[in-house]
Design a protein around this motif. Structure first.
Motif, PDB file in Angstrom:
ATOM      1  N   TRP A   1       0.807  -1.209   0.000  1.00 22.57           N
ATOM      2  CA  TRP A   1       0.000   0.000   0.000  1.00 22.57           C
ATOM      3  C   TRP A   1       0.851   1.273   0.000  1.00 22.57           C
ATOM      4  O   TRP A   1       0.609   2.190   0.767  1.00 22.57           O
TER       5      TRP A   1
ATOM      6  N   PHE B   1      -2.490   3.749  -5.075  1.00 24.76           N
ATOM      7  CA  PHE B   1      -1.576   2.983  -4.241  1.00 24.76           C
ATOM      8  C   PHE B   1      -1.013   1.811  -5.032  1.00 24.76           C
ATOM      9  O   PHE B   1      -1.716   1.202  -5.834  1.00 24.76           O
TER      10      PHE B   1
ATOM     11  N   ALA C   1      -0.673  -1.397  -4.194  1.00 24.93           N
ATOM     12  CA  ALA C   1      -1.224  -2.180  -3.091  1.00 24.93           C
ATOM     13  C   ALA C   1      -0.364  -3.381  -2.740  1.00 24.93           C
ATOM     14  O   ALA C   1      -0.123  -3.675  -1.574  1.00 24.93           O
TER      15      ALA C   1
ATOM     16  N   LYS D   1      -7.476  -6.236   0.633  1.00 20.44           N
ATOM     17  CA  LYS D   1      -6.170  -6.862   0.414  1.00 20.44           C
ATOM     18  C   LYS D   1      -6.246  -7.670  -0.883  1.00 20.44           C
ATOM     19  O   LYS D   1      -7.235  -8.375  -1.126  1.00 20.44           O
TER      20      LYS D   1
END
Length: 187
Positions: A42, A54, A56, A99
């Motif tokens: 992130w 981002f 991630a 996530k």
């Protein structure tokens, strides 16, 4: 026959923008893929007002010789895409609510996750290097399966009147008739 496997690291870029309803403060979507990316957790890449992008995570795209038909379908679409599945992150140390869970080039696997309704499933256009990677793998390992039409047996199934009630119970009238009202019923 042994299954052949090939991999490449792919960065997952997630964009967060303000929500358009009062029920969702933020809108999240996977906006891009970075082939060959390094590790990330992130990491903020860019900010434009309230919109933030981002990096991630970096996931491994795995291709298997047994799944090439799904890759062929993905490559044949108007815009070749990978499927990214994000699941809700309820852990205490979660930085953000999502996530990355899965990255796949198989249209069949992506569709299965999309139909399950769990998490966030995004179709993300493949950058040219990933199109080349998947296409080269398919060209090297895809074996076209010949369609084999099932042959019918010659048994005449229309001669038996199955499904018209229990054969052990004598039926004097038509089993498909509408029930008659019971005396005294007012409709």
């Amino acid at each position: 026959m042994a299954v052949i496997r090939d991999t490449i690291p792919v960065g997952i870029i997630v964009r967060r923008t303000p929500g358009v309803t009062r029920w969702a403060a933020w809108s999240w979507r996977v906006s891009a893929l970075l082939p060959g990316a390094g590790p990330a957790d992130w990491r903020e890449l860019r900010r434009e007002g309230d919109a933030v992008e981002f990096h991630a995570a970096t996931m491994t795209l795995e291709l298997f010789s047994s799944d090439t038909q799904g890759y062929v379908v993905s490559l044949a679409s108007k815009t070749p895409c990978l499927y990214v599945v994000l699941s809700e992150d309820d852990s205490a140390d979660a930085k953000l609510p999502w996530k990355p869970e899965l990255l796949t080039a198989s249209a069949f696997e992506g569709q299965g996750y999309a139909e399950s309704g769990e998490g966030l499933v995004e179709r993300v256009p493949m950058p040219l290097p990933l199109i080349s990677f998947v296409r080269d793998f398919v060209q090297a390992h895809h074996v076209e399966e010949e369609f084999a039409k099932r042959k019918r047996d010659r048994k005449r199934v229309d001669l038996v009147e199955d499904g018209k009630g229990d054969a052990r119970i004598r039926q004097l009238s038509d089993v498909y008739r509408a029930p008659r009202p019971i005396r005294g019923d007012v409709h």
